[in-house]
Scaffold this active site. Structure first.
Site, PDB file in Angstrom:
ATOM      1  N   GLY A 142       1.123  -1.425  -0.138  1.00 58.49           N
ATOM      2  CA  GLY A 142       0.195   0.482   0.106  1.00 58.49           C
ATOM      3  C   GLY A 142       1.257   1.443  -0.052  1.00 58.49           C
ATOM      4  N   SER A 148      -2.434  10.748  -4.083  1.00 57.73           N
ATOM      5  CA  SER A 148      -0.487  10.801  -4.807  1.00 57.73           C
ATOM      6  C   SER A 148      -0.523   9.339  -5.465  1.00 57.73           C
ATOM      7  CB  SER A 148      -0.579  10.425  -3.517  1.00 57.73           C
ATOM      8  OG  SER A 148       0.711  10.300  -3.282  1.00 57.73           O
ATOM      9  N   GLY A 149       0.106   9.703  -6.809  1.00 59.97           N
ATOM     10  CA  GLY A 149       0.555   8.475  -7.470  1.00 59.97           C
ATOM     11  C   GLY A 149       2.116   8.270  -7.949  1.00 59.97           C
ATOM     12  N   TRP A 174      -5.589   1.189  -5.779  1.00 64.47           N
ATOM     13  CA  TRP A 174      -5.040   0.273  -7.468  1.00 64.47           C
ATOM     14  C   TRP A 174      -4.251  -0.314  -6.331  1.00 64.47           C
ATOM     15  CZ3 TRP A 174      -7.969   1.670 -10.859  1.00 64.47           C
ATOM     16  CH2 TRP A 174      -8.337   2.908 -10.792  1.00 64.47           C
ATOM     17  N   GLU A 375       4.065   1.246 -11.597  1.00 64.83           N
ATOM     18  CA  GLU A 375       5.467   1.288 -11.048  1.00 64.83           C
ATOM     19  C   GLU A 375       6.253   2.453 -11.684  1.00 64.83           C
ATOM     20  OE1 GLU A 375       5.125  -0.063  -8.468  1.00 64.83           O
ATOM     21  OE2 GLU A 375       4.341  -2.187  -9.088  1.00 64.83           O
TER      22      GLU A 375
END
Length: 396
Positions: A142, A148-149, A174, A375
């Site tokens: 998490g 906040s990506g 996500w 990522e």
């Protein structure tokens, strides 16, 4: 002294003989995972994708554990201790079936298990890693939040100290495997900066909700995590985690798997198109016999082999302890873009048939939209590379 022997013609499925550079143990891993994937996963993945889920995630975890791919690159605690190249090959063969299946393995091993392995206490390692390696426990990671990506430093999840306990509040978004996980590695801001916590998912105040209506990565389980006054003992803190660099180092491990996975997706789309165009006749001859088709195959075989070479070279660097995180950014940036080009071209060669689940190309094509985002987005990796070559950061 000249050698007059005539070289063998290139193999269309490994044009530059990249796999010829593998060691015997690496080939064994490749073959074992490829055989498992084709027998146990390929016959079902289109149905899972259409249903938008994995019907038996615990059975799948156990099967992956028996195969030995969960945390296979980690040492000790029931993990395999394999080379980086061997782990990459496993990722390649899994993503050649579907990105969601490689993500299942990657999140378990490269994110959740790696975080505990690198930053956890001996008690945390002994409690969780053997079970996770065997597939008897599922983990999730998490970090990402709704707001906040690409900028995880702006996370809003907070952990406050109350006596010897920690109390966590926040939301994570996500999260692969979130709603089926037994343990979540959760990152939160504290008075001392970003720290990691091992959170058993049965802890009061922890909940996970499945994210539905996805158009990509449908053969996987994606969730939102909610933490409301989640109280944890002092031993839940990952003691060696310090700052944002800790979760980012785990993400770098996951990105490395994506480098190989994208090469697998590209190969699968190319091979599907080659088979289809060789057998589909139009205007009295195979589709593969037309000049426009052959130009497309030339472009695809170059992309597929460039991706394969990049993966293997990066794996060798990693096994030598020479792989910088910018090298991994290079691999993800280049290989995902190559796979997207191949998938798009392959879908076009399939014509109308290409939009159905009878063929894998459209499924790979939409999955790669997610692979290009998670990522680290394409833009973030481009800026990382730009900073690496110019010495100037464009992020802030």
């Amino acid at each position: 002294m000249s050698d007059n022997r005539k070289p063998a013609a290139p193999d269309p499925h490994d044009f530059l003989d990249v796999d010829g550079g593998l060691e015997e143990t690496e080939r064994d891993v490749r073959d074992a995972v490829r055989d498992f994937a084709r027998k146990e996963l390929t016959p079902h993945v289109a149905d899972w994708f259409e249903a938008g889920t994995l019907p038996d995630p615990r059975g799948l975890a156990k099967a992956f554990g028996d195969l030995g791919v969960l945390g296979m690159h980690l040492e000790g605690y029931g993990c395999g201790g394999s080379s980086a190249v061997a782990y990459g090959l496993a990722c390649r063969e899994l993503e050649a079936v579907d990105s969601g299946l490689r993500s299942f393995v990657s999140v378990q091993g490269s994110l959740a298990m790696t975080a505990i392995h690198k930053y956890g206490s001996e008690e945390q390692k002994n409690t969780w890693l053997p079970r996770m390696a065997a597939g008897d426990a599922i983990g999730c990671f998490g970090l990402t939040e709704p707001d906040s990506g690409s900028d995880p430093g702006s996370m809003r999840t907070r952990a406050r100290k109350e006596g010897s306990d920690w109390v966590l509040n926040g939301t994570k978004m996500w999260i692969t495997n979130g709603s089926v996980a037994d343990v979540a590695v959760v990152w939160a801001t504290t008075e001392d900066g970003v720290r990691g916590f091992v959170v058993p998912t049965g802890t009061p105040g922890f909940s996970a909700n499945v994210i539905h209506r996805k158009l990509s990565l449908r053969a996987s389980i994606t969730s939102e995590l909610a933490l409301e006054e989640v109280r944890l003992p002092a031993g839940a803190l990952l003691p060696e985690s310090r700052g944002l660099g800790s979760p980012l180092s785990c993400l770098n491990e996951a990105r490395y798997g994506i480098v190989w996975g994208a090469a697998g997706a590209a190969r699968a789309c190319y091979e599907a198109a080659l088979d289809y165009a060789s057998n589909r006749e139009q205007f009295g001859k195979p589709l593969a016999g037309f000049q426009l088709s052959q130009r497309k195959f030339a472009d695809m075989v170059v992309d597929v082999n460039h991706a394969a070479m990049t993966s293997l070279h990066l794996g060798r660097l990693k096994d030598q302890g020479r792989a910088h995180h910018n090298h991994v950014s290079f691999g993800k940036f280049a290989n995902v873009a190559a796979a997207q080009r191949v998938a798009s071209t392959a879908r076009g060669l399939h014509g109308a048939n290409g939009i159905t689940l009878e063929y894998p190309v459209m499924r790979h094509m939409v999955n790669l939209e997610t692979v290009a985002t998670y990522e680290g987005t394409e833009d973030v990796h481009a800026l990382s590379l730009g900073q690496a070559v110019t010495g100037i950061s464009a992020f802030r």
